[in-house]
Design a protein around this motif. Structure first.
Motif, PDB file in Angstrom:
ATOM      1  N   SER A   1       0.835  -1.209   0.000  1.00  0.00           N
ATOM      2  CA  SER A   1       0.000   0.000   0.000  1.00  0.00           C
ATOM      3  C   SER A   1       0.864   1.252   0.000  1.00  0.00           C
ATOM      4  CB  SER A   1      -0.896   0.036   1.241  1.00  0.00           C
ATOM      5  OG  SER A   1      -1.734  -1.087   1.290  1.00  0.00           O
ATOM      6  N   SER A   2       0.384   2.288  -0.697  1.00  0.00           N
ATOM      7  CA  SER A   2       1.075   3.581  -0.633  1.00  0.00           C
ATOM      8  C   SER A   2       0.556   4.342   0.581  1.00  0.00           C
ATOM      9  CB  SER A   2       0.856   4.378  -1.914  1.00  0.00           C
ATOM     10  OG  SER A   2      -0.517   4.637  -2.107  1.00  0.00           O
ATOM     11  N   ILE A   3       1.481   4.921   1.342  1.00  0.00           N
ATOM     12  CA  ILE A   3       1.139   5.578   2.606  1.00  0.00           C
ATOM     13  C   ILE A   3       1.650   7.009   2.607  1.00  0.00           C
ATOM     14  CG2 ILE A   3       1.597   5.596   5.105  1.00  0.00           C
ATOM     15  CD1 ILE A   3       1.838   2.544   4.978  1.00  0.00           C
ATOM     16  N   LEU A   4       0.786   7.929   3.028  1.00  0.00           N
ATOM     17  CA  LEU A   4       1.221   9.279   3.386  1.00  0.00           C
ATOM     18  C   LEU A   4       1.243   9.313   4.904  1.00  0.00           C
ATOM     19  CD1 LEU A   4       1.991  12.227   2.803  1.00  0.00           C
ATOM     20  CD2 LEU A   4      -0.462  12.769   2.886  1.00  0.00           C
ATOM     21  N   ASP A   5       2.434   9.466   5.466  1.00  0.00           N
ATOM     22  CA  ASP A   5       2.596   9.520   6.913  1.00  0.00           C
ATOM     23  C   ASP A   5       2.657  10.986   7.330  1.00  0.00           C
ATOM     24  OD1 ASP A   5       3.084   8.578   9.555  1.00  0.00           O
ATOM     25  OD2 ASP A   5       5.239   8.843   9.262  1.00  0.00           O
ATOM     26  N   LEU A   6       1.673  11.418   8.122  1.00  0.00           N
ATOM     27  CA  LEU A   6       1.643  12.802   8.572  1.00  0.00           C
ATOM     28  C   LEU A   6       2.767  13.018   9.580  1.00  0.00           C
ATOM     29  CD1 LEU A   6      -2.192  13.428   9.006  1.00  0.00           C
ATOM     30  CD2 LEU A   6      -0.779  13.584   6.945  1.00  0.00           C
ATOM     31  N   GLY A   7       3.609  13.971   9.291  1.00  0.00           N
ATOM     32  CA  GLY A   7       4.784  14.242  10.107  1.00  0.00           C
ATOM     33  C   GLY A   7       6.037  14.055   9.278  1.00  0.00           C
TER      34      GLY A   7
END
Length: 173
Positions: A26-32
């Motif tokens: 899965s592609s993930i956008l990690d906030l931070g």
């Protein structure tokens, strides 16, 4: 089941929870900004992009423009004045987020040296659940864990059995 040794208990628990609910491709956008946990996520096979330190109370364009399948936010929402705005505007269908729980025996965290490193919110689990539900998310799974310290005193003893972290996997309704 073999588990790798991570520098912090919360990393071990977070990665185990993430792997349980999110496929590694899965592609993930990690906030931070990139941090030790996001590096561990990459080492574990996840495709991770981090935000660049934007003030998400003011500018959520990185969230609204993201094509990531999953948003992760590990100990981020307690720093925002309005986490509702970010949560409501996430386009991804899956969210994995953790927050520190409010402890009845300790004040909210506030760094003495870093003006940005402070907690505006420390949630009770039901408050975070309500925030997620109100912003359009259905909680599929959740867990809590403690964060003991090796210090001496009443509060350190309480940390051995009082949950400190709360993590959820939620899907967009």
């Amino acid at each position: 089941m073999y588990e790798k040794s991570y520098p912090e208990k919360r990393f071990r628990y977070t990665i185990r929870f993430l792997k349980k609910h999110i496929p590694e491709n899965s592609s993930i956008l990690d906030l931070g900004v990139e941090n030790p946990l996001s590096k561990i996520m990459k080492d574990e096979g996840f495709t991770v992009k981090n935000t660049k330190g934007e003030d998400l109370d003011i500018d959520i364009s990185i969230v609204t423009n993201s094509k990531a399948e999953v948003i992760t936010a590990f100990e981020i929402f307690e720093h925002l004045l309005s986490p509702f705005t970010v949560l409501k505007n996430i386009k991804a269908k899956k969210l994995v987020a953790s927050v520190p729980l409010k402890l009845w025996f300790a004040s909210a965290y506030r760094s003495k040296t870093d003006m940005l490193d402070r907690h505006y919110h420390e949630f009770e689990d039901w408050q975070f659940d309500w925030l997620l539900e109100k912003s359009g998310w259905k909680i599929i799974a959740s867990e809590k864990w403690t964060n003991p310290t090796k210090k001496i005193g009443v509060r350190p003893i309480l940390r051995w059995f009082t949950p400190r972290y709360y993590i959820v996997y939620a899907e967009r309704v």
